[in-house]
Design an enzyme around this catalytic site. Structure first.
Site, short mmCIF file in Angstrom:
data_model
loop_
_atom_site.label_atom_id
_atom_site.label_comp_id
_atom_site.label_asym_id
_atom_site.label_seq_id
_atom_site.Cartn_x
_atom_site.Cartn_y
_atom_site.Cartn_z
CB CYS A 95 77.39 -11.58 45.62
SG CYS A 95 77.34 -11.43 43.83
CB CYS A 98 79.49 -8.97 44.19
SG CYS A 98 77.72 -9.07 43.93
#
Length: 172
Positions: A95, A98
Site C-alpha cells: 500500500c 500506508c
C-alpha cells in the site's frame, strides 16, 4: 517470512529485556567491548546488556513510539490491556498511502512524549484482526483506549490533521 517472524520475536524479547534491566551507562561506557557471548543462566542465549556495545543507549530507545503486533495475544496484551491510548495502524506492505502515513503518524505520536503509543498491524499477516475491527480499506487508523474504540479514520491525512487527531484521542 519465517525469518522475519523469528527476527521480530528476538527483537521483542531483547528490547523488553533492555527495558526491564537497563545497564548503568557508566559501567557500559567504561567496559571494553567483549566478544565472548556466554549466556547467563537466567536469560538464556541472549546477550546481556554488558555484552553489547561499549556505549550507552539513548533514553528514546527504552520508550518506543510504535511496535509491530506479533499475534492476537500480543494485540490483546499490548493494545487492549494498555493503560495508554493506542493508535492501531492497519496497513499493508503493498500500500503506497500506508508508506506515507506511517512515518507521519509516528512523528505526530512522538510529539506527545509518551502519552500515546502506536501499534502496527499488517493486514496480510493478521487478517483476523482486520476482520474483527471492520477494516475494509488501508490505511485505517483506529484509536483504542481502555480496550474500546474511541475514534478512527481511513485514508491519508496531512500533518496538522494527524496532530489534531492524536491530541483529540489523548484529551478524551
Amino acid at each position: 517470512m519465517a525469518q522475519r517472524l523469528l527476527f521480530r520475536r528476538i527483537w521483542t524479547v531483547a528490547t523488553k529485556e533492555l527495558r526491564q534491566n537497563p545497564a548503568p551507562s557508566a559501567a557500559v561506557a567504561s567496559s571494553s567491548f567483549s566478544t565472548s557471548f556466554q549466556p547467563s543462566s537466567s536469560r538464556g542465549p541472549f546477550l546481556t546488556p554488558s555484552h553489547t556495545l561499549p556505549c550507552s543507549l539513548p533514553l528514546a530507545f527504552h520508550r518506543l513510539v510504535s511496535f509491530n503486533v506479533q499475534d492476537h495475544d500480543d494485540f490483546t496484551e499490548r493494545v487492549i490491556n494498555s493503560e495508554l491510548p493506542v493508535l492501531v495502524d492497519f496497513h499493508a506492505q503493498w500500500c503506497g498511502p500506508c508508506k506515507i502515513l506511517g512515518p507521519r503518524l509516528e512523528k505526530a505520536i512522538a510529539k506527545q512524549e509518551g502519552r500515546v503509543t502506536m501499534a502496527k498491524v499488517d493486514i496480510d499477516d493478521h487478517t483476523d484482526l482486520a476482520i474483527e475491527y471492520g477494516v475494509s480499506a488501508v490505511p485505517t487508523v483506529i484509536a483504542i483506549r481502555g480496550g474500546d474504540v474511541v475514534d478512527q479514520f481511513v485514508g491519508i491525512k496531512d500533518d496538522d490533521q494527524l496532530d489534531s487527531f492524536v491530541s483529540k484521542v489523548i484529551g478524551q
